[in-house]
Scaffold this active site. Structure first.
Site, PDB file in Angstrom:
ATOM      1  N   LYS A 251       0.820  -1.218   0.000  1.00  0.00           N
ATOM      2  CA  LYS A 251       0.000   0.000   0.000  1.00  0.00           C
ATOM      3  C   LYS A 251       0.853   1.266   0.000  1.00  0.00           C
ATOM      4  CE  LYS A 251      -3.213  -2.911  -0.019  1.00  0.00           C
ATOM      5  NZ  LYS A 251      -3.759  -3.272  -1.327  1.00  0.00           N
TER       6      LYS A 251
ATOM      7  N   LYS B 115      -1.616   2.874   9.342  1.00  0.00           N
ATOM      8  CA  LYS B 115      -2.035   1.804   8.431  1.00  0.00           C
ATOM      9  C   LYS B 115      -0.883   0.847   8.139  1.00  0.00           C
ATOM     10  CE  LYS B 115      -5.625   4.142   5.732  1.00  0.00           C
ATOM     11  NZ  LYS B 115      -6.025   4.560   4.377  1.00  0.00           N
TER      12      LYS B 115
ATOM     13  N   GLU C 217      -1.438   8.465   8.014  1.00  0.00           N
ATOM     14  CA  GLU C 217      -2.280   9.364   7.208  1.00  0.00           C
ATOM     15  C   GLU C 217      -3.144  10.219   8.120  1.00  0.00           C
ATOM     16  OE1 GLU C 217      -4.728   7.109   4.495  1.00  0.00           O
ATOM     17  OE2 GLU C 217      -3.123   6.958   3.009  1.00  0.00           O
TER      18      GLU C 217
ATOM     19  N   ARG D  99      -7.838  -6.657  -9.664  1.00  0.00           N
ATOM     20  CA  ARG D  99      -8.654  -7.835 -10.009  1.00  0.00           C
ATOM     21  C   ARG D  99     -10.047  -7.406 -10.466  1.00  0.00           C
ATOM     22  NH1 ARG D  99      -9.156  -6.940  -4.458  1.00  0.00           N
ATOM     23  NH2 ARG D  99     -11.324  -6.439  -3.985  1.00  0.00           N
TER      24      ARG D  99
HETATM   25  C1  MV4 Z   1      -9.025   5.619   5.815  1.00  0.00           C
HETATM   26  C2  MV4 Z   1     -10.146   6.098   6.533  1.00  0.00           C
HETATM   27  C3  MV4 Z   1     -10.091   7.406   6.999  1.00  0.00           C
HETATM   28  N1  MV4 Z   1      -9.000   8.166   6.772  1.00  0.00           N
HETATM   29  N2  MV4 Z   1      -7.971   6.419   5.603  1.00  0.00           N
HETATM   30  C4  MV4 Z   1     -10.489   1.085   5.583  1.00  0.00           C
HETATM   31  C5  MV4 Z   1     -10.041  -0.035   4.727  1.00  0.00           C
HETATM   32  C6  MV4 Z   1      -8.887   0.468   3.947  1.00  0.00           C
HETATM   33  N3  MV4 Z   1      -8.981  -0.042   2.618  1.00  0.00           N
HETATM   34  C7  MV4 Z   1      -8.968   1.951   4.017  1.00  0.00           C
HETATM   35  N4  MV4 Z   1      -9.891   2.252   5.079  1.00  0.00           N
HETATM   36  C8  MV4 Z   1     -10.037   3.513   5.546  1.00  0.00           C
HETATM   37  N5  MV4 Z   1      -8.993   4.368   5.330  1.00  0.00           N
HETATM   38  C9  MV4 Z   1      -7.961   7.657   6.081  1.00  0.00           C
HETATM   39  N6  MV4 Z   1      -6.889   8.418   5.877  1.00  0.00           N
HETATM   40  C10 MV4 Z   1     -11.235   5.243   6.733  1.00  0.00           C
HETATM   41  C11 MV4 Z   1     -11.183   3.947   6.244  1.00  0.00           C
HETATM   42  C12 MV4 Z   1     -12.368   3.147   6.480  1.00  0.00           C
HETATM   43  C13 MV4 Z   1     -13.159   2.699   5.408  1.00  0.00           C
HETATM   44  C14 MV4 Z   1     -12.826   2.955   4.083  1.00  0.00           C
HETATM   45  C15 MV4 Z   1     -13.611   2.502   3.047  1.00  0.00           C
HETATM   46  C16 MV4 Z   1     -14.779   1.790   3.331  1.00  0.00           C
HETATM   47  C17 MV4 Z   1     -15.124   1.527   4.616  1.00  0.00           C
HETATM   48  C18 MV4 Z   1     -14.325   1.966   5.675  1.00  0.00           C
HETATM   49  C19 MV4 Z   1     -14.696   1.699   6.999  1.00  0.00           C
HETATM   50  C20 MV4 Z   1     -13.911   2.129   8.023  1.00  0.00           C
HETATM   51  C21 MV4 Z   1     -12.744   2.847   7.763  1.00  0.00           C
END
Ligand code: MV4
Length: 444
Positions: A116, A158, A200, A291
């Site tokens: 990532k 992360k 982040e 994918r």
């Molecule tokens: C984030 C975020 C808030 N701020 N990044 C969750 C899974 C991963 N693929 C990225 N995710 C998130 N990244 C920042 N800087 C909140 C999430 C997140 C989220 C993102 C997409 C769909 C559902 C989610 C549920 C909780 C947190």
């Protein structure tokens, strides 16, 4: 074009790939575990090979067994589907080394996007907007503290090997940041064998919007609009819609064009999805999926393009059959993921389907391997059906979806149909103003 494709997957997606192959005149090889001997993907395929016991580790993730099955059946290409080996760069490499075509991007692109931090760096270099944060891995706590002070709390730690939300930790203060880093590192180490983390700015009420792209590796790249995947629970998507009720034509055009520019610069080939968080009118790239995705049908419904067919054509070396100007967004589509789970407790509910009557009528599509008498095994993902509905407007789509959900009969096990009915009756869903936290606040 290929004559025979081995489908290295199960369930609805194996069926979906088989259907594209059949329409293209390509014969199919199903692989299956002993638990899936009676599965629909095996029944429909031209040939099938048992590749191991129920555990996915020993069957659908068993690379030597899958390669052997491709060899003995004389397949030209292997389609990995999604989940399992779909984003495993080493598998893609092995497939090619054995003389088969991997239906997907190059191993290098899979590897790049699997990390990532590397993915974000690459995206940033191509000019995509990213969430403010560390420029690479967090080195030490002192480093992280200085950066967090600069970008402002709350911040999110992360995992580089992450995705799907595992190993993610929010910190609201310097105090919390020490612990967040330690927890994220140990969770990441346990989950992915890699304790590299990055930082982040935490966005507290974003929507999850992803852009579908299709690229032939010959310089032709087209975007097929967005999907809004904000409706999720514990990082599992529940319902997806396209287009997003949060975007207007100008915002869609802007992010689509930037996505196309990025993918062209990367020299990427195949289907791909760029994931963004969208908050207060701004897009922030977070990850890229290399994918075919579960929710691809809603894009197919609003564009009229068969994504699996295009993916197979591209893998065979063909040029994209259309340009951006040929693509138009027609109406609205919603997909409900119907899981074999209790609609309130989400307890998995494997077992025998005693009665099955899928809905039909205008604008209704079901992608599902179910049949009456089928036994849902307890070993795999609980997704048993995707109900996809298309309408001229979002409102017509919702009306059709309520009607289709009320027709749908899946007896013998618990399903999440009732959850979808609650969502479709909720004012915040109906007005389209929900964010990624909305469902969790309502269903626990
Ligand atoms: C984030 C975020 C808030 N701020 N990044 C969750 C899974 C991963 N693929 C990225 N995710 C998130 N990244 C920042 N800087 C909140 C999430 C997140 C989220 C993102 C997409 C769909 C559902 C989610 C549920 C909780 C947190």
């Amino acid at each position: 074009m290929f004559e025979k494709i081995l489908i290295a997957n199960r369930g609805e997606i194996a069926l979906r790939i088989h259907r594209a192959c059949r329409e293209m005149g390509i014969s199919t090889v199903a692989v299956h575990s002993t638990a899936d001997a009676d599965a629909m993907h095996v029944r429909l395929a031209d040939e099938s090979v048992c590749i191991g016991p129920p555990s996915a580790r020993d069957s659908y993730l068993n690379m030597p067994a899958i390669l052997s099955a491709a060899t003995i059946t004389g397949a030209d290409a292997i389609h990995p589907g999604l989940g399992f080996l779909a984003e495993n760069a080493a598998f893609a490499e092995m497939v090619e080394e054995h003389g088969f075509t991997f239906i997907g991007p190059s191993p290098d692109h899979i590897r790049m996007m699997g990390d990532k931090i590397q993915a974000k760096k690459a995206a940033q270099q191509t000019g995509l907007p990213c969430v403010p944060g560390s420029d690479g891995p967090v080195q030490g706590d002192a480093d992280a503290l200085a950066l967090a002070r600069q970008i402002g709390y709350p911040v999110l730690v992360k995992a580089a090997g992450g995705g799907g939300g595992r190993g993610m930790q929010v910190a609201h203060s310097a105090d919390e940041l020490h612990r967040a880093i330690a927890t994220a590192r140990s969770e990441a180490k346990a989950a992915f064998g890699n304790d590299t983390v990055y930082l982040e700015k935490y966005l507290d009420h974003p929507r999850h919007i992803e852009i579908q792209i299709v690229a032939d590796g010959l310089g032709n790249v087209v975007h097929l609009g967005e999907r809004d995947c904000s409706l999720q629970r514990r990082h599992q998507k529940v319902l997806e819609e396209a287009p997003s009720p949060a975007l207007n034509v100008a915002a869609r055009e802007r992010i689509g064009q930037r996505a196309v520019m990025a993918i062209r610069q990367l020299g990427y080939r195949s289907l791909g999805t760029l994931e963004f968080l969208y908050q207060d009118g701004e897009f922030y790239f977070i990850e890229m999926n290399t994918r075919l995705q579960v929710e691809h049908p809603i894009t197919e419904e609003i564009t009229g393009i068969d994504l699996v067919r295009e993916q197979i054509r591209i893998a065979s070396g063909a040029k994209l059959a259309f340009v951006q100007a040929d693509v138009s967004i027609d109406g609205h589509a919603i997909e409900c993921r119907i899981n074999a789970e209790h609609p309130e407790t989400f307890r998995p509910s494997p077992g025998t389907i005693t009665n099955y009557h899928p809905p039909g009528g205008p604008g209704v599509r079901i992608d599902s391997p179910l049949y009456a008498g089928y036994k849902v095994p307890p070993y795999y993902d609980s997704l048993i059906a995707k109900l996809i509905v298309h309408g001229r407007t979002r409102n017509e789509c919702m009306m059709r979806l309520r009607r289709a959900l009320s027709e749908c009969v899946i007896d013998g096990i618990d399903t999440t149909i009732a959850l979808h009915q609650r969502v479709l009756a909720d004012p915040a869903f109906i007005d389209g103003t929900y964010d990624i936290h909305w469902l969790e606040g309502r269903v626990g």
